[in-house]
Design an enzyme around this catalytic site. Structure first.
Site, short mmCIF file in Angstrom:
data_model
loop_
_atom_site.label_atom_id
_atom_site.label_comp_id
_atom_site.label_asym_id
_atom_site.label_seq_id
_atom_site.Cartn_x
_atom_site.Cartn_y
_atom_site.Cartn_z
N TYR A 1 -14.58 11.31 90.23
CA TYR A 1 -15.42 12.45 89.89
C TYR A 1 -15.89 13.17 91.14
O TYR A 1 -16.22 12.52 92.14
CB TYR A 1 -16.68 11.99 89.13
CG TYR A 1 -16.41 11.29 87.83
CD1 TYR A 1 -16.40 12.00 86.63
CD2 TYR A 1 -16.21 9.91 87.79
CE1 TYR A 1 -16.17 11.36 85.44
CE2 TYR A 1 -15.97 9.26 86.59
CZ TYR A 1 -15.96 9.99 85.42
OH TYR A 1 -15.72 9.35 84.24
N LYS B 1 -9.13 9.19 85.21
CA LYS B 1 -10.18 9.72 84.33
C LYS B 1 -11.09 10.59 85.19
O LYS B 1 -11.50 10.19 86.28
CB LYS B 1 -10.98 8.57 83.72
CG LYS B 1 -12.26 8.96 82.99
CD LYS B 1 -13.06 7.72 82.66
CE LYS B 1 -14.46 8.07 82.16
NZ LYS B 1 -15.32 6.87 82.07
N ASP C 1 -18.79 0.17 79.79
CA ASP C 1 -19.31 -0.41 81.02
C ASP C 1 -20.70 0.09 81.37
O ASP C 1 -21.27 -0.28 82.41
CB ASP C 1 -18.35 -0.11 82.18
CG ASP C 1 -18.07 1.39 82.32
OD1 ASP C 1 -17.48 1.96 81.39
OD2 ASP C 1 -18.45 1.96 83.35
#
Length: 268
Positions: free
Chosen positions: A147, A178, A27
């Site tokens: 994140y 993730k 992506d």
């Protein structure tokens, strides 16, 4: 079962059916520009499939360019978040797609990006919750990319902060998460121990060291998979590198993990 569709899709996300995952995100073309020249795109995808990637991650428009049959046993994850490197706030992410579109494209899962500590964290969390609800309606697996990243983050590799990040994903309805890696790598075990859903470690080693050793250490720490993009698609031999990483992910050399209830354990 009401969730049979999700169970089937989750099974396809792990090609060997062992509940471990090697995803290749592609992506980057929205955030940073073309991954490879267009003439090499189909060849790149074929090399990832041939190497043994469990899934690729692309945006909806790019998914439409993949010829039918190319993915074969490799799953498709449609990424629903976007932002570019030229934005006033590079940590901001907005929704640019819907779960229904991914269903029409034949996707096996969708993904959403959240940067904890960013100025737009509240909007990104809202988007994650909205997509999670839609995923429930469509029985679509959700990969949350969460994140610690933004002006309020002093150390994005802090295990306690990463544990918070992955639990945000779990609490808001993601099936997989993730995230960045803890440093030193063995402290990723603390992050894994805190989280009820499978964790995929993102990227390659921050210091540029050996990717295979890096992946091995993370699987030994209890991660359920790897999500490696740039180090693979910029490699001179993506298929070979994917094959080596797949061997690490699916070799069963990591410590025992909690069984994934969505992965069938009986004979096919």
């Amino acid at each position: 079962m009401a969730d049979i569709g999700k169970s089937m899709r989750m099974r396809r996300l792990s090609a060997p059916g062992d509940g471990k995952y090697l995803f290749v995100p592609l992506d980057h073309s929205v955030s940073d520009g073309p991954v490879v020249p267009q003439a090499r795109w189909n060849g790149l995808v074929r090399s990832l499939v041939d190497g043994g990637a469990d899934a690729i991650v692309v945006h909806k428009g790019r998914a439409r360019t993949i010829p039918p049959g190319v993915l074969r046993g490799c799953a498709l994850v449609v990424h629903l978040s976007a932002g570019t490197a030229y934005a006033a706030d590079v940590d901001a992410k907005v929704l640019v797609g819907e779960v229904e579109e991914a269903v029409r494209l034949g996707a096996d899962a969708v993904s959403v990006h959240v940067n904890l500590g960013s100025d737009t964290e509240h909007r990104q969390l809202t988007d994650l919750g909205t997509v999670a609800a839609s995923c429930d309606a469509w029985n679509m697996p959700l990969l949350a990319m969460v994140y610690p990243r933004g002006p309020r983050i002093a150390d994005p590799h802090d295990p306690a902060l990463l544990a918070h990040a992955v639990n945000v994903a779990a609490d808001l309805g993601a099936d997989l998460v993730k995230t960045a890696v803890a440093l030193p790598l063995e402290r990723m075990a603390e992050v894994v121990d805190s989280c009820p859903i499978p964790i995929l470690a993102a990227g390659g080693p921050p210091d540029g060291s050996d990717l295979i050793d890096y992946g091995t250490a993370l699987m030994l720490a209890g991660c359920r998979g790897l999500a490696v993009g740039r180090r693979i698609f910029s490699s001179s031999s993506p298929a070979s590198l994917v094959s080596r990483l797949a061997a690490v992910v699916h070799a069963g050399q990591g410590r025992a993990a909690v069984p994934d209830p969505t992965i069938a354990t009986g004979a096919a």
